[in-house]
Scaffold this motif. Sequence first.
Motif: not given
Lengths: 263, 368
Positions: A57, A59-60, A62
Amino acid sequence: MSDGEGARFITEQKLDTSHKAILYLEDLNVSFDGFKAINNLSLYIDKGELRCIIGPNGAGKTTMMDIITGKTKPDSGQAWFGQTIDLLKMTEPEIANAGIGRKFQKPTVFESHTVAENLELAMHGNKSVWYSLKAKLTGTQQFLIDDTLRTIGLTEHYYRPAGALSHGQKQWLEIGMLLVQEPHLMLVDEPVAGMTHQEMDRTAELLVSLAGERSVVVVEHDMEFVRSIADKVTVLHQGSVLAEGSMDEVQNDPRVIEVYLGE
Amino acid sequence: MLLTILRNDRGGQIMLSVLLATLIAVPLLNLLVPAGNPLHVPTYLVTLMGKYLTYALLAIAVDLVWGYLGILSLGHGAFFALGGYAMGMYLMRQIGDRGVYGNPDLPDFMVFLNWKELPWFWYGFDMFWFAMIMVILVPGVLAFLFGWLAFRSRVTGVYLSIMTQALTYALLLAFFRNEMGFGGNNGLTDFKDILGFSLQADGTRIALFIASGIAVIAGYLLCRYIINSKLGRVVVAIRDAESRTRFVGYKVENYKVWVFTVSAMLAGIAGALYVPQVGIINPGEFSPLNSIEIVIWVAIGGRATLYGAVLGAILVNYSKTVFTGLMPESWLFMLGALFVLVTLYLPQGLAGIVNQFKARRSSKQVTA
Ligand SMILES: Nc1ncnc2c1ncn2[C@@H]1O[C@H](COP(=O)(O)OP(=O)(O)OP(=O)(O)O)[C@@H](O)[C@H]1O
Ligand SMILES: [Mg+2]
């Protein structure tokens, strides 16, 4: 209301994938209030490839899709669609019309429109104002809608407002909207969240069948699902690529293990 | 054609039928039934109803942008007033040398200000067709420019509403100035005739009433046609999920500018029909409060139905006529209270009652 200069440029500009790659991301950086969400990210996607992107979650993942689709402008770096189309110079609709489609992490459909109307709205074609005023569904378009509804299993919900669908059905509808858009590159953010095992299998089958003709990038947390479709997997961590390779290679990579166990 | 536009639009069918019947009955009851007979409709009432109809068209225009596109315009009074001024300028030129000063070339207020010649922007307004083009063009161009600037910069929500208020307020101040050349404080008035027919004549007043009714019908059908088209579905998509609409490839700004401009043109036509019936146009029509009132009519009638806007405009203005007669100071409070009550208990407005009733009936049919 003619299209802007940029749009005319793009429609004349054909997607050029002569060097195999369809998407080039190079040295991208994005920060939100000093926090680096994307950190020197470079990533290449080949034409016809099915790529899975995993990562913890935040991590970039999106945010990366936001850059590709024009929602977020990076602080620095490059993003090219094929050899010739500079994504960073384009607006969201221009990018969509150039052939990049996206399914959002949180399913977003047009709630007060019927299921069929959602597909009509998403369908590829002329999207200018004056054209829309006169537009009538052609036989081919109607066929595409019916066919897609069958694929996503929503045929009996044709006239139902999309807002009345269950979470899983909305996921399917969004996948359907992506299909009728007929993009060259599909970005699919967490497609199986909220789906049953059976539905997951169907989604896996669908995504695999789409690759080849189109390029598909799938972000997913469900490892079992990723394993069932993955060809090549990229692991993102703190805004950059941590590892890349087959599912087995990645899962045995000590750095990846550390990131996932450290969570 | 007509039938396909109104298919699935029960409310519209009913509203337009009633309107059509009124348009036929009222002139007959005015002309054929002798005064003194209880069925006689006096001319002042015909004109009052004509005025309500112009408000109804204005409300349709606002419902198109607010109800369907989701843009809360608090500046539509400005487009209405601009259409009204364009008509007023034509009516002023029609006076010719019958003004108080008897000057054949200049309207009275210009003579009073010691102006020697007609300002350039009054040229052409002695021709009816030219004035009618301006009725549509001036509000249209202003809306286009405003929309182009605001929507391209992606101004939305409250900020946009405030900008529309600022727009109408700025015009209010400008039109108050004598140097602007639109009659300043007093506006344009003392009209004599239109297309050669006296504005005092019963026949002219009935013709204006009928023209207003036809404009409402045409405006309604146009908006319904737009809403039924794919463009209408895109517009509602923008209202519900603007950024999602962009990601499937629609240039949201272009759609917004287009609809906003069409709506402003309709408001301009409403203003042009309003002015010859009330006999005056002055800067007060640009008052920010006017624009807010229009939105309240639509809210009370029911958003995103079009016929609700017509219903709301007529009912609220009828109440206004009645209550300002009884208690002039209390009207604004009454309107405010009505608005609050409707928002709390009838979020879909008066049209919502009809729909609820319909929904209950159809659910009964299902269980039966
Ligand atoms: N608009 C924004 N403003 C501020 N911070 C943001 C914004 N968008 C994303 N972030 C932050 O950037 C980081 C990356 O977010 P992103 O949504 O890309 O992660 P992700 O990999 O998609 O995570 P997940 O698996 O939870 O969906 C997160 O820490 C997030 O809080
Ligand atoms: Mg995410």
